[in-house]
Design a protein around this motif. Structure first.
Motif, PDB file in Angstrom:
ATOM      1  N   LYS A  39       0.698  -1.138   0.066  1.00 36.93           N
ATOM      2  CA  LYS A  39      -0.223  -0.022   0.011  1.00 36.93           C
ATOM      3  C   LYS A  39       0.694   1.360   0.058  1.00 36.93           C
ATOM      4  CE  LYS A  39      -4.123   1.745   1.849  1.00 36.93           C
ATOM      5  NZ  LYS A  39      -5.426   1.205   2.376  1.00 36.93           N
ATOM      6  N   LEU A  40       0.520   2.196  -0.738  1.00 34.31           N
ATOM      7  CA  LEU A  40       1.295   3.590  -1.113  1.00 34.31           C
ATOM      8  C   LEU A  40       0.501   4.576  -0.477  1.00 34.31           C
ATOM      9  CD1 LEU A  40       3.716   4.711  -2.346  1.00 34.31           C
ATOM     10  CD2 LEU A  40       2.459   4.910  -4.296  1.00 34.31           C
ATOM     11  N   ILE A  41      -0.572   4.853  -1.071  1.00 35.52           N
ATOM     12  CA  ILE A  41      -1.508   6.131  -0.799  1.00 35.52           C
ATOM     13  C   ILE A  41      -2.898   5.706  -1.076  1.00 35.52           C
ATOM     14  CG2 ILE A  41      -0.020   8.053  -0.767  1.00 35.52           C
ATOM     15  CD1 ILE A  41      -0.744   8.796  -3.631  1.00 35.52           C
ATOM     16  N   GLY A  42      -3.948   6.122  -0.200  1.00 33.54           N
ATOM     17  CA  GLY A  42      -5.071   5.830  -0.369  1.00 33.54           C
ATOM     18  C   GLY A  42      -5.292   4.063  -0.853  1.00 33.54           C
ATOM     19  N   TYR A  43      -6.144   4.052  -1.981  1.00 33.45           N
ATOM     20  CA  TYR A  43      -6.145   2.604  -2.355  1.00 33.45           C
ATOM     21  C   TYR A  43      -4.964   2.096  -3.397  1.00 33.45           C
ATOM     22  CZ  TYR A  43     -10.970   3.365  -1.202  1.00 33.45           C
ATOM     23  OH  TYR A  43     -12.081   3.645  -0.497  1.00 33.45           O
ATOM     24  N   HIS A  44      -4.153   3.102  -3.538  1.00 31.46           N
ATOM     25  CA  HIS A  44      -3.153   2.888  -4.549  1.00 31.46           C
ATOM     26  C   HIS A  44      -1.934   2.046  -3.850  1.00 31.46           C
ATOM     27  CE1 HIS A  44      -5.163   5.323  -7.275  1.00 31.46           C
ATOM     28  NE2 HIS A  44      -5.127   6.374  -6.579  1.00 31.46           N
ATOM     29  N   LYS A  45      -1.320   1.222  -4.695  1.00 25.06           N
ATOM     30  CA  LYS A  45      -0.237   0.575  -4.423  1.00 25.06           C
ATOM     31  C   LYS A  45       1.110   0.882  -5.018  1.00 25.06           C
ATOM     32  CE  LYS A  45      -3.416  -2.466  -2.569  1.00 25.06           C
ATOM     33  NZ  LYS A  45      -4.384  -2.085  -3.129  1.00 25.06           N
ATOM     34  N   ILE A  46       2.253   0.462  -4.495  1.00 23.85           N
ATOM     35  CA  ILE A  46       3.646   0.868  -5.382  1.00 23.85           C
ATOM     36  C   ILE A  46       3.350   0.471  -6.690  1.00 23.85           C
ATOM     37  CG2 ILE A  46       5.852   0.200  -5.220  1.00 23.85           C
ATOM     38  CD1 ILE A  46       5.625  -0.081  -2.107  1.00 23.85           C
ATOM     39  N   GLY A  47       2.685  -0.729  -7.058  1.00 29.69           N
ATOM     40  CA  GLY A  47       2.953  -1.128  -8.363  1.00 29.69           C
ATOM     41  C   GLY A  47       2.168  -0.161  -9.211  1.00 29.69           C
ATOM     42  N   ASP A  48       1.054   0.418  -8.633  1.00 30.01           N
ATOM     43  CA  ASP A  48       0.259   1.245  -9.417  1.00 30.01           C
ATOM     44  C   ASP A  48       1.008   2.474  -9.708  1.00 30.01           C
ATOM     45  OD1 ASP A  48      -1.888  -0.302  -9.003  1.00 30.01           O
ATOM     46  OD2 ASP A  48      -2.668   0.879  -7.167  1.00 30.01           O
ATOM     47  N   LEU A  49       1.803   3.101  -9.114  1.00 23.58           N
ATOM     48  CA  LEU A  49       2.562   4.430  -9.065  1.00 23.58           C
ATOM     49  C   LEU A  49       3.667   3.781 -10.148  1.00 23.58           C
ATOM     50  CD1 LEU A  49       3.154   7.253  -8.702  1.00 23.58           C
ATOM     51  CD2 LEU A  49       4.161   6.651  -6.652  1.00 23.58           C
ATOM     52  N   ALA A  50       4.169   2.726 -10.100  1.00 24.62           N
ATOM     53  CA  ALA A  50       5.238   2.326 -10.699  1.00 24.62           C
ATOM     54  C   ALA A  50       4.655   2.440 -12.240  1.00 24.62           C
ATOM     55  CB  ALA A  50       5.819   0.992 -10.682  1.00 24.62           C
ATOM     56  N   ILE A  51       3.623   2.002 -12.500  1.00 28.19           N
ATOM     57  CA  ILE A  51       3.055   1.921 -13.932  1.00 28.19           C
ATOM     58  C   ILE A  51       2.628   3.366 -14.414  1.00 28.19           C
ATOM     59  CG2 ILE A  51       0.777   1.253 -13.647  1.00 28.19           C
ATOM     60  CD1 ILE A  51       2.848  -0.163 -16.261  1.00 28.19           C
ATOM     61  N   ALA A  52       2.118   4.178 -13.629  1.00 28.38           N
ATOM     62  CA  ALA A  52       1.792   5.506 -13.829  1.00 28.38           C
ATOM     63  C   ALA A  52       3.159   6.360 -14.118  1.00 28.38           C
ATOM     64  CB  ALA A  52       1.037   6.170 -12.877  1.00 28.38           C
ATOM     65  N   THR A  53       4.232   6.087 -13.371  1.00 28.70           N
ATOM     66  CA  THR A  53       5.515   6.653 -13.675  1.00 28.70           C
ATOM     67  C   THR A  53       6.075   6.224 -14.887  1.00 28.70           C
ATOM     68  OG1 THR A  53       5.960   6.487 -11.370  1.00 28.70           O
ATOM     69  CG2 THR A  53       8.021   6.984 -12.674  1.00 28.70           C
TER      70      THR A  53
END
Length: 110
Positions: free
Chosen positions: A62-76
């Protein structure tokens, strides 16, 4: 100056940001990936690490809110110009997860 302040001020080198992608702290990872997206840092090692991080989509990631580290990685990856639609790992996601990633991409201050 702590590491987050250094990242936020843009005082980290590409090598430092690359190395910081190995950190376990979600806070540091958030700031590092945001900096990578903001400054459009594109190199093979960073691309490789972000692709590896994409699989970190479980509750313990878990990163922020519902988002996970993997979500941010793909967004990046998307922020630095990767065509995420072509990635097999992205293609396996359902519409809900794809929408979550799209929403995260819009929320981040790149």
């Amino acid at each position: 100056m702590n590491i987050v302040e250094k990242i936020e001020k843009g005082d980290c080198t590409v090598k430092e940001l690359e190395k910081l992608l190995d950190e376990k702290s979600p806070l540091i990872l958030y700031h590092v990936m945001r900096a990578i997206g903001k400054y459009k840092i594109y190199n093979d090692n960073i691309i490789s690490k972000l692709n590896e991080m994409f699989s970190k989509r479980e509750m313990e990631n878990k990163l922020i809110g519902y988002h996970k580290i993997g979500d941010l990685a793909i967004a990046t990856l998307q922020a630095i110009g990767e065509k995420i639609e072509e990635l097999s790992s992205y293609q396996k996601l359902d519409d809900f997860d794809r929408n979550m990633i799209a929403r995260l991409s819009k929320e981040i201050d790149w």
